[in-house]
Design a protein around this motif. Sequence first.
Motif: not given
Ligand code: R2B
Length: 314
Positions: A111, A139, A142, A250-251
Amino acid sequence: MASTVTEREDLENHHKDCLVRLCNPHVATMKEDVLYHFNLSTGTHNFPEMFGDVKFVCVGGTPSRMQSFIRYLALELGIQHPGDDYPNLCEGTDRYAMFKVGPVLSVSHGMGIPSIAIMLHELIKLLYHARCSGVTLIRIGTSGGIGLEPGSVVITQQAVDACFKPEFELKVLGKRVVRSTGLDEQLVRELAQCSLELSEFPIVVGNTMCTLDFYEGQGRLDGALCSYTEKEKQEYLQEAYQVGIRNIEMESLVFAAMCRACGLRAAVVCVTLLDRLKGDQISSPHEVLNEYQQRPQRLVAHFIKKCLGSAALS
Ligand code: R2B
Ligand code: URA
Protein backbone atom coordinates in the motif's frame (compact mmCIF):
# COMPACT_ATOMS: atom_id res chain seq x y z
CA MET A 1 -4.37 16.43 -34.78
CA ALA A 2 -5.33 12.76 -35.25
CA SER A 3 -2.39 10.53 -36.20
CA THR A 4 -2.40 8.75 -39.56
CA VAL A 5 -2.45 4.95 -39.84
CA THR A 6 1.24 4.94 -40.81
CA GLU A 7 2.18 7.11 -37.84
CA ARG A 8 0.27 4.77 -35.55
CA GLU A 9 1.94 1.70 -37.07
CA ASP A 10 5.34 3.35 -36.62
CA LEU A 11 4.54 4.00 -32.98
CA GLU A 12 3.35 0.44 -32.45
CA ASN A 13 6.48 -0.98 -34.11
CA HIS A 14 8.65 1.33 -32.05
CA HIS A 15 6.92 0.00 -28.93
CA LYS A 16 7.39 -3.65 -30.02
CA ASP A 17 11.15 -3.17 -30.58
CA CYS A 18 11.53 -0.99 -27.56
CA LEU A 19 13.90 -2.41 -24.95
CA VAL A 20 13.26 -1.45 -21.35
CA ARG A 21 15.61 1.41 -20.48
CA LEU A 22 16.80 2.68 -17.14
CA CYS A 23 17.36 6.31 -16.26
CA ASN A 24 20.46 5.38 -14.30
CA PRO A 25 23.93 5.00 -15.88
CA HIS A 26 25.33 3.26 -12.79
CA VAL A 27 23.43 0.00 -13.15
CA ALA A 28 25.19 -0.97 -16.42
CA THR A 29 28.53 -0.85 -14.59
CA MET A 30 27.49 -3.20 -11.76
CA LYS A 31 28.87 -6.75 -11.81
CA GLU A 32 25.93 -8.12 -9.89
CA ASP A 33 22.55 -6.53 -9.12
CA VAL A 34 20.75 -7.81 -6.03
CA LEU A 35 17.02 -7.09 -6.14
CA TYR A 36 16.80 -7.34 -2.40
CA HIS A 37 13.02 -7.01 -1.93
CA PHE A 38 12.36 -9.67 -4.59
CA ASN A 39 15.07 -12.00 -3.26
CA LEU A 40 16.39 -12.28 -6.83
CA SER A 41 19.87 -11.46 -8.08
CA THR A 42 21.59 -11.34 -11.47
CA GLY A 43 24.39 -13.32 -9.81
CA THR A 44 22.18 -16.28 -8.90
CA HIS A 45 19.27 -16.15 -11.37
CA ASN A 46 19.21 -16.17 -15.17
CA PHE A 47 16.93 -13.18 -15.79
CA PRO A 48 16.74 -13.44 -19.61
CA GLU A 49 15.75 -17.11 -19.27
CA MET A 50 13.25 -16.52 -16.46
CA PHE A 51 11.68 -13.28 -17.68
CA GLY A 52 12.90 -12.52 -21.23
CA ASP A 53 9.48 -13.28 -22.79
CA VAL A 54 7.49 -10.92 -20.50
CA LYS A 55 5.23 -8.52 -22.43
CA PHE A 56 2.68 -7.57 -19.76
CA VAL A 57 3.18 -6.86 -16.09
CA CYS A 58 0.13 -6.43 -13.88
CA VAL A 59 0.66 -5.00 -10.42
CA GLY A 60 -1.76 -4.79 -7.51
CA GLY A 61 -1.83 -4.43 -3.74
CA THR A 62 -1.97 -7.93 -2.28
CA PRO A 63 -0.16 -11.23 -2.98
CA SER A 64 -3.39 -13.27 -2.92
CA ARG A 65 -5.12 -11.01 -5.45
CA MET A 66 -2.12 -11.17 -7.78
CA GLN A 67 -1.99 -14.96 -7.51
CA SER A 68 -5.69 -15.36 -8.24
CA PHE A 69 -5.25 -13.02 -11.20
CA ILE A 70 -2.56 -15.26 -12.70
CA ARG A 71 -4.78 -18.35 -12.19
CA TYR A 72 -7.70 -16.62 -13.85
CA LEU A 73 -5.54 -15.37 -16.72
CA ALA A 74 -4.10 -18.84 -17.34
CA LEU A 75 -7.67 -20.16 -17.68
CA GLU A 76 -8.68 -17.29 -19.95
CA LEU A 77 -5.63 -17.71 -22.18
CA GLY A 78 -6.15 -21.49 -22.28
CA ILE A 79 -2.65 -22.19 -21.00
CA GLN A 80 -3.60 -23.75 -17.70
CA HIS A 81 -2.77 -27.42 -17.38
CA PRO A 82 -4.54 -29.69 -14.88
CA GLY A 83 -2.86 -29.54 -11.49
CA ASP A 84 -0.87 -26.45 -12.43
CA ASP A 85 -0.16 -23.96 -9.76
CA TYR A 86 1.82 -20.83 -9.90
CA PRO A 87 4.75 -20.58 -7.50
CA ASN A 88 5.77 -17.30 -5.93
CA LEU A 89 8.96 -16.32 -7.79
CA CYS A 90 9.97 -14.14 -4.84
CA GLU A 91 10.14 -17.07 -2.46
CA GLY A 92 12.28 -16.35 0.57
CA THR A 93 10.91 -12.85 1.13
CA ASP A 94 7.43 -11.72 2.05
CA ARG A 95 7.91 -8.12 0.98
CA TYR A 96 6.37 -8.74 -2.45
CA ALA A 97 5.03 -11.74 -4.36
CA MET A 98 5.46 -12.45 -8.08
CA PHE A 99 3.72 -14.95 -10.36
CA LYS A 100 4.10 -15.69 -14.06
CA VAL A 101 2.08 -17.33 -16.76
CA GLY A 102 3.26 -17.21 -20.38
CA PRO A 103 4.29 -13.63 -21.18
CA VAL A 104 2.45 -12.14 -18.18
CA LEU A 105 3.95 -11.28 -14.82
CA SER A 106 1.76 -10.45 -11.83
CA VAL A 107 3.38 -8.65 -8.90
CA SER A 108 2.08 -7.35 -5.57
CA HIS A 109 3.13 -3.88 -4.43
CA GLY A 110 1.65 -3.29 -0.96
CA MET A 111 0.00 0.00 0.00
CA GLY A 112 1.09 3.50 -0.84
CA ILE A 113 3.71 5.35 -2.84
CA PRO A 114 6.86 4.28 -0.93
CA SER A 115 5.92 0.60 -1.16
CA ILE A 116 5.07 0.58 -4.88
CA ALA A 117 8.09 2.79 -5.70
CA ILE A 118 10.56 0.30 -4.18
CA MET A 119 8.86 -2.54 -6.04
CA LEU A 120 8.95 -0.60 -9.34
CA HIS A 121 12.67 0.20 -9.08
CA GLU A 122 13.39 -3.51 -8.79
CA LEU A 123 10.77 -4.57 -11.34
CA ILE A 124 12.03 -2.16 -14.01
CA LYS A 125 15.61 -3.31 -13.41
CA LEU A 126 14.44 -6.93 -13.62
CA LEU A 127 12.87 -6.21 -17.05
CA TYR A 128 16.05 -4.41 -18.13
CA HIS A 129 18.37 -7.26 -17.03
CA ALA A 130 16.04 -9.76 -18.72
CA ARG A 131 16.34 -7.68 -21.96
CA CYS A 132 12.57 -7.45 -22.28
CA SER A 133 11.06 -5.36 -25.05
CA GLY A 134 7.65 -3.84 -25.73
CA VAL A 135 6.42 -4.28 -22.18
CA THR A 136 3.07 -2.87 -20.97
CA LEU A 137 2.49 -2.31 -17.25
CA ILE A 138 -1.00 -2.14 -15.76
CA ARG A 139 -1.94 -1.43 -12.16
CA ILE A 140 -5.14 -3.25 -11.23
CA GLY A 141 -6.43 -2.02 -7.91
CA THR A 142 -9.12 -0.70 -5.63
CA SER A 143 -10.14 2.88 -4.94
CA GLY A 144 -12.80 5.14 -3.53
CA GLY A 145 -15.13 6.51 -6.20
CA ILE A 146 -16.45 10.06 -6.55
CA GLY A 147 -20.00 10.25 -7.85
CA LEU A 148 -19.93 6.69 -9.22
CA GLU A 149 -21.96 3.62 -8.39
CA PRO A 150 -19.79 1.31 -6.19
CA GLY A 151 -18.25 -1.44 -8.29
CA SER A 152 -17.58 0.92 -11.21
CA VAL A 153 -14.20 0.53 -12.89
CA VAL A 154 -12.14 3.64 -13.65
CA ILE A 155 -9.53 3.66 -16.42
CA THR A 156 -7.21 6.49 -15.45
CA GLN A 157 -6.75 9.29 -17.95
CA GLN A 158 -4.44 11.31 -15.73
CA ALA A 159 -3.02 10.61 -12.29
CA VAL A 160 -3.13 13.75 -10.16
CA ASP A 161 -1.99 14.67 -6.65
CA ALA A 162 -4.11 15.96 -3.76
CA CYS A 163 -3.91 19.49 -5.26
CA PHE A 164 -5.22 18.04 -8.57
CA LYS A 165 -1.84 18.46 -10.34
CA PRO A 166 -0.49 15.77 -12.72
CA GLU A 167 2.87 15.78 -10.95
CA PHE A 168 4.81 13.51 -8.66
CA GLU A 169 7.09 15.29 -6.23
CA LEU A 170 10.04 13.60 -4.55
CA LYS A 171 12.98 14.85 -2.49
CA VAL A 172 16.26 13.67 -4.05
CA LEU A 173 19.48 14.55 -2.19
CA GLY A 174 17.36 17.00 -0.24
CA LYS A 175 16.12 18.79 -3.35
CA ARG A 176 12.61 18.88 -4.80
CA VAL A 177 12.30 16.81 -8.01
CA VAL A 178 9.01 16.93 -9.92
CA ARG A 179 8.15 14.26 -12.49
CA SER A 180 5.28 14.27 -14.90
CA THR A 181 2.58 11.61 -14.56
CA GLY A 182 1.10 11.41 -18.06
CA LEU A 183 -0.18 7.97 -19.04
CA ASP A 184 -0.34 6.40 -22.51
CA GLU A 185 -3.40 7.85 -24.29
CA GLN A 186 -3.54 5.10 -26.90
CA LEU A 187 -3.57 2.45 -24.17
CA VAL A 188 -6.46 4.25 -22.44
CA ARG A 189 -8.38 4.12 -25.74
CA GLU A 190 -7.61 0.41 -26.20
CA LEU A 191 -8.80 -0.39 -22.68
CA ALA A 192 -11.92 1.74 -23.18
CA GLN A 193 -12.65 -0.22 -26.35
CA CYS A 194 -12.32 -3.47 -24.34
CA SER A 195 -14.79 -2.08 -21.80
CA LEU A 196 -17.36 -1.66 -24.60
CA GLU A 197 -16.79 -5.25 -25.68
CA LEU A 198 -17.25 -6.57 -22.12
CA SER A 199 -20.14 -4.33 -21.00
CA GLU A 200 -20.58 -6.41 -17.80
CA PHE A 201 -20.24 -3.56 -15.28
CA PRO A 202 -19.92 0.25 -15.42
CA ILE A 203 -16.53 1.41 -16.72
CA VAL A 204 -15.52 5.05 -17.10
CA VAL A 205 -12.42 6.94 -18.19
CA GLY A 206 -11.53 9.66 -15.67
CA ASN A 207 -8.79 11.24 -13.62
CA THR A 208 -7.47 9.48 -10.52
CA MET A 209 -6.32 11.31 -7.42
CA CYS A 210 -3.41 9.69 -5.59
CA THR A 211 -2.91 10.55 -1.92
CA LEU A 212 -0.34 9.83 0.78
CA ASP A 213 -2.91 8.57 3.24
CA PHE A 214 -6.23 6.70 3.31
CA TYR A 215 -7.90 8.82 6.04
CA GLU A 216 -7.16 12.56 6.31
CA GLY A 217 -5.32 12.47 2.96
CA GLN A 218 -8.56 11.35 1.27
CA GLY A 219 -10.80 13.71 3.28
CA ARG A 220 -12.30 10.99 5.48
CA LEU A 221 -14.12 11.89 8.68
CA ASP A 222 -13.49 8.51 10.34
CA GLY A 223 -9.73 8.47 11.01
CA ALA A 224 -7.99 8.90 14.37
CA LEU A 225 -7.36 12.53 13.42
CA CYS A 226 -9.60 14.96 11.56
CA SER A 227 -9.30 18.74 11.43
CA TYR A 228 -12.11 19.65 8.99
CA THR A 229 -15.90 19.61 8.84
CA GLU A 230 -18.26 17.43 6.79
CA LYS A 231 -19.05 20.55 4.71
CA GLU A 232 -15.34 21.18 3.93
CA LYS A 233 -14.89 17.54 2.99
CA GLN A 234 -17.89 17.69 0.62
CA GLU A 235 -16.58 20.91 -0.99
CA TYR A 236 -13.18 19.29 -1.61
CA LEU A 237 -14.64 16.14 -3.15
CA GLN A 238 -17.09 18.18 -5.27
CA GLU A 239 -14.20 20.29 -6.53
CA ALA A 240 -12.29 17.10 -7.37
CA TYR A 241 -15.33 15.86 -9.30
CA GLN A 242 -15.53 19.18 -11.20
CA VAL A 243 -11.94 18.77 -12.46
CA GLY A 244 -12.67 15.27 -13.76
CA ILE A 245 -11.48 13.16 -10.83
CA ARG A 246 -13.55 9.98 -10.53
CA ASN A 247 -11.58 7.97 -7.98
CA ILE A 248 -8.98 8.16 -5.22
CA GLU A 249 -6.20 5.68 -4.47
CA MET A 250 -2.62 5.66 -3.22
CA GLU A 251 -0.13 4.52 -5.90
CA SER A 252 -0.96 5.86 -9.37
CA LEU A 253 1.19 8.99 -9.18
CA VAL A 254 4.59 7.32 -8.74
CA PHE A 255 3.52 4.39 -10.94
CA ALA A 256 2.77 6.77 -13.83
CA ALA A 257 5.88 8.89 -13.22
CA MET A 258 8.34 5.99 -13.09
CA CYS A 259 6.87 4.14 -16.08
CA ARG A 260 6.89 7.33 -18.12
CA ALA A 261 10.50 8.14 -17.24
CA CYS A 262 11.59 4.61 -18.28
CA GLY A 263 9.60 4.62 -21.53
CA LEU A 264 7.15 1.94 -20.42
CA ARG A 265 3.58 1.91 -21.68
CA ALA A 266 1.42 2.04 -18.56
CA ALA A 267 -2.20 2.17 -17.43
CA VAL A 268 -4.16 2.23 -14.19
CA VAL A 269 -7.45 0.35 -13.86
CA CYS A 270 -9.16 0.47 -10.45
CA VAL A 271 -12.55 -0.55 -9.16
CA THR A 272 -14.39 1.78 -6.77
CA LEU A 273 -15.45 0.16 -3.48
CA LEU A 274 -17.77 2.98 -2.37
CA ASP A 275 -18.98 6.43 -3.37
CA ARG A 276 -17.04 8.93 -1.26
CA LEU A 277 -19.78 11.56 -1.74
CA LYS A 278 -22.03 9.24 0.29
CA GLY A 279 -19.66 8.03 3.03
CA ASP A 280 -16.26 6.94 4.22
CA GLN A 281 -16.57 3.42 5.59
CA ILE A 282 -16.18 0.38 3.38
CA SER A 283 -18.96 -1.76 4.75
CA SER A 284 -20.17 -3.88 1.84
CA PRO A 285 -20.10 -7.64 2.50
CA HIS A 286 -16.88 -9.47 1.69
CA GLU A 287 -18.42 -11.41 -1.20
CA VAL A 288 -19.48 -8.14 -2.82
CA LEU A 289 -16.03 -6.57 -2.35
CA ASN A 290 -14.38 -9.72 -3.70
CA GLU A 291 -16.50 -9.64 -6.81
CA TYR A 292 -15.72 -5.92 -7.26
CA GLN A 293 -12.00 -6.65 -7.03
CA GLN A 294 -12.25 -9.13 -9.87
CA ARG A 295 -13.61 -6.49 -12.25
CA PRO A 296 -10.31 -4.78 -13.17
CA GLN A 297 -8.86 -8.27 -13.61
CA ARG A 298 -11.63 -9.20 -16.04
CA LEU A 299 -11.12 -6.08 -18.12
CA VAL A 300 -7.33 -6.43 -18.20
CA ALA A 301 -7.47 -10.18 -18.95
CA HIS A 302 -9.76 -9.39 -21.89
CA PHE A 303 -7.27 -6.76 -23.09
CA ILE A 304 -4.25 -9.08 -22.79
CA LYS A 305 -6.09 -11.91 -24.52
CA LYS A 306 -6.98 -9.59 -27.37
CA CYS A 307 -3.39 -8.29 -27.69
CA LEU A 308 -1.93 -11.80 -27.65
CA GLY A 309 -4.52 -12.96 -30.19
CA SER A 310 -3.59 -10.19 -32.60
CA ALA A 311 0.14 -10.71 -32.00
CA ALA A 312 -0.27 -14.40 -32.96
CA LEU A 313 -2.01 -13.35 -36.18
CA SER A 314 0.61 -10.75 -37.17
C1 R2B B 1 -6.25 1.29 -2.66
O1 R2B B 1 -6.55 0.55 -1.58
C2 R2B B 1 -5.47 0.63 -0.61
C3 R2B B 1 -5.98 1.28 0.64
O2 R2B B 1 -7.02 0.52 1.20
C4 R2B B 1 -4.39 1.41 -1.33
O3 R2B B 1 -3.29 0.60 -1.62
C5 R2B B 1 -5.02 1.82 -2.56
O4 R2B B 1 -4.40 2.52 -3.50
N1 URA C 1 -8.59 2.55 -1.59
C1 URA C 1 -8.38 3.85 -1.31
O1 URA C 1 -7.23 4.33 -1.40
N2 URA C 1 -9.43 4.60 -0.95
C2 URA C 1 -10.66 4.10 -0.84
O2 URA C 1 -11.58 4.84 -0.47
C3 URA C 1 -10.86 2.74 -1.12
C4 URA C 1 -9.81 1.97 -1.50
